[in-house]
Design a protein around this motif. Structure first.
Motif, PDB file in Angstrom:
ATOM      1  N   GLY A 241      49.355 -28.559  28.001  1.00  0.00           N
ATOM      2  CA  GLY A 241      49.243 -29.711  28.886  1.00  0.00           C
ATOM      3  C   GLY A 241      47.859 -30.304  28.938  1.00  0.00           C
ATOM      4  O   GLY A 241      47.581 -31.169  29.777  1.00  0.00           O
ATOM      5  N   ILE A 242      46.957 -29.880  28.035  1.00  0.00           N
ATOM      6  CA  ILE A 242      45.576 -30.367  28.040  1.00  0.00           C
ATOM      7  C   ILE A 242      45.480 -31.763  27.428  1.00  0.00           C
ATOM      8  O   ILE A 242      44.746 -32.627  27.917  1.00  0.00           O
TER       9      ILE A 242
ATOM     10  N   ASN B 287      45.478 -24.353  33.568  1.00  0.00           N
ATOM     11  CA  ASN B 287      46.700 -24.508  32.779  1.00  0.00           C
ATOM     12  C   ASN B 287      46.870 -23.269  31.903  1.00  0.00           C
ATOM     13  O   ASN B 287      46.238 -23.138  30.860  1.00  0.00           O
TER      14      ASN B 287
ATOM     15  N   ASN C 216      44.752 -35.139  28.848  1.00  0.00           N
ATOM     16  CA  ASN C 216      45.771 -35.312  29.875  1.00  0.00           C
ATOM     17  C   ASN C 216      45.427 -34.550  31.149  1.00  0.00           C
ATOM     18  O   ASN C 216      45.849 -34.907  32.251  1.00  0.00           O
ATOM     19  N   SER C 217      44.656 -33.457  30.991  1.00  0.00           N
ATOM     20  CA  SER C 217      44.302 -32.627  32.142  1.00  0.00           C
ATOM     21  C   SER C 217      43.020 -31.874  31.840  1.00  0.00           C
ATOM     22  O   SER C 217      42.787 -31.450  30.702  1.00  0.00           O
ATOM     23  N   THR C 218      42.174 -31.758  32.847  1.00  0.00           N
ATOM     24  CA  THR C 218      40.975 -30.921  32.720  1.00  0.00           C
ATOM     25  C   THR C 218      41.104 -29.666  33.557  1.00  0.00           C
ATOM     26  O   THR C 218      40.133 -28.964  33.796  1.00  0.00           O
ATOM     27  N   ASN C 219      42.322 -29.401  33.991  1.00  0.00           N
ATOM     28  CA  ASN C 219      42.574 -28.225  34.827  1.00  0.00           C
ATOM     29  C   ASN C 219      42.588 -26.981  33.951  1.00  0.00           C
ATOM     30  O   ASN C 219      43.553 -26.723  33.231  1.00  0.00           O
TER      31      ASN C 219
ATOM     32  N   THR D 184      47.631 -35.177  25.384  1.00  0.00           N
ATOM     33  CA  THR D 184      48.902 -35.856  25.159  1.00  0.00           C
ATOM     34  C   THR D 184      48.696 -36.837  24.013  1.00  0.00           C
ATOM     35  O   THR D 184      47.564 -37.288  23.754  1.00  0.00           O
TER      36      THR D 184
ATOM     37  N   ILE E 106      39.488 -36.647  31.864  1.00  0.00           N
ATOM     38  CA  ILE E 106      40.848 -37.188  31.770  1.00  0.00           C
ATOM     39  C   ILE E 106      40.787 -38.630  31.266  1.00  0.00           C
ATOM     40  O   ILE E 106      39.980 -39.437  31.739  1.00  0.00           O
TER      41      ILE E 106
END
Length: 344
Positions: free
Chosen positions: A68-69, A87, A81-84, A71, A36
């Motif tokens: 959402g990965i 998603n 933006n996210s390493t989840n 931005t 992130i």
């Protein structure tokens, strides 16, 4: 930081190049190479590094942004933006109805997408006004929209429906089951060609059909079946010199030896099977039955009902693979065939 530049974008892969870029970045997230807040190269830099067009890289970055990965920061570039990895893609299926074979498509899509996507289902009931309301409420909320463009209401003018469908961003829309009238082959997805399909399917079984003196298409009025089926049936009978008849129902009709029925509605199929028993006709010998759309029940009903059908499982699998980027997003005609059983 980005993927190792020694990694190659495969030109002969079934996975589109933009999805290969997406997958390479996701691999770096999974391995911990990207975290992130890390900046990734610009579209132009990635285009140069991997010898790709700018449009291809931009499409990949838009996919990552929709998930959402990543931005974008004006004047600075793109950042993680996210390493989840949970998603998931969000997919909205908009069907014309929920029938037994639409359920087959639905479950095939869900099974193929697995845990990579969440799937919501809405029904437009053949009504373009309902579709318009569904789109107004849901545009912008999903990564992909899968639409069955069957419409039969009073607003069903081709251009009206086309204008509605065009509200969905082109890179997020897949059509299913039929093409858009007047705009054939414009939208990616999987479609049936109803006139051509029935013509070619009947031709494949013509030696069985020659046993009968008359072909009868039972096409119920008001039940919203594609009228192209009638066109294909008439062409087959004309080209091959078959005595033929079109009925809108079988309730009050007597069966005659030598007739072969092509039925669309399940109620008409049940009535013909029942009447054949009452009149002591043997299916496949005295009268013939062909049912439209394969379902598991038809394999065992009356010792086997002959069907003409697309492969609904394959249709759902192909749609899901287009969503996942494992197949090119292009218009694909769904295969269609006759399955010969005892009733013919």
């Amino acid at each position: 930081m980005l993927v190792d530049k020694s990694e190659k974008i495969l030109t002969d892969s079934r996975t589109p190049k933009y999805m290969q870029v997406v997958n390479l970045i996701l691999d770096d997230l999974d391995s911990g190479k990207l975290k992130i807040g890390d900046r990734i190269p610009s579209i132009n830099e990635t285009s140069f590094d991997f010898l790709l067009s700018r449009d291809t890289v931009e499409k990949a970055y838009n996919e990552l942004r929709d998930r959402g990965i990543i931005t974008s920061v004006r004047g600075k570039g793109f950042y993680i933006n996210s390493t989840n990895m949970a998603n998931k893609l969000k997919v909205l299926l908009i069907f014309n109805k929920l029938s037994s074979y639409k359920k087959i498509i639905y479950y095939s899509i869900v099974e193929t997408l697995g845990n990579q996507a969440t799937v919501d289902l809405q029904i437009h009931h053949y009504n373009s006004t309902i579709l318009e309301n569904l789109l107004e409420r849901n545009l912008g909320n999903y990564n992909y929209y899968v639409l069955a463009p069957h419409f039969f209401d009073e607003n069903n003018h081709p251009e009206t429906c086309y204008d509605l469908i065009k509200k969905v961003p082109q890179d997020k829309l897949l059509i299913m089951d039929r093409d858009v009238k007047g705009h054939e082959n414009e939208f990616p997805g999987v479609y049936q060609d109803f006139a051509r399909d029935i013509l070619e399917a009947l031709e494949s079984g013509i030696t069985h059909l020659r046993k009968y003196s008359r072909l009868i298409l039972v096409f119920p009025k008001g039940d919203m079946y594609p009228v192209e089926i009638i066109d294909g049936f008439k062409r087959f009978c004309y080209f091959h010199n078959f005595n033929n008849l079109i009925l809108d129902g079988i309730d009050d009709e007597q069966l005659y030896e030598g007739d072969s029925f092509i039925v669309l509605a399940e109620t008409d199929l049940a009535n013909i099977v029942k009447k054949s028993r009452e009149q002591k006709f043997e299916l496949g010998k005295d009268i013939g039955i062909i049912s439209y759309n394969e379902t598991p029940l038809k394999e065992i009903l009356a010792e086997g009902i002959t069907t003409i059908s697309t492969d609904f499982v394959q249709m759902g699998t192909t749609i899901a693979n287009q969503i996942l980027g494992e197949e090119d997003k292009i218009p694909l005609k769904s295969p269609f065939k006759m399955i010969i059983r005892k009733s013919l």
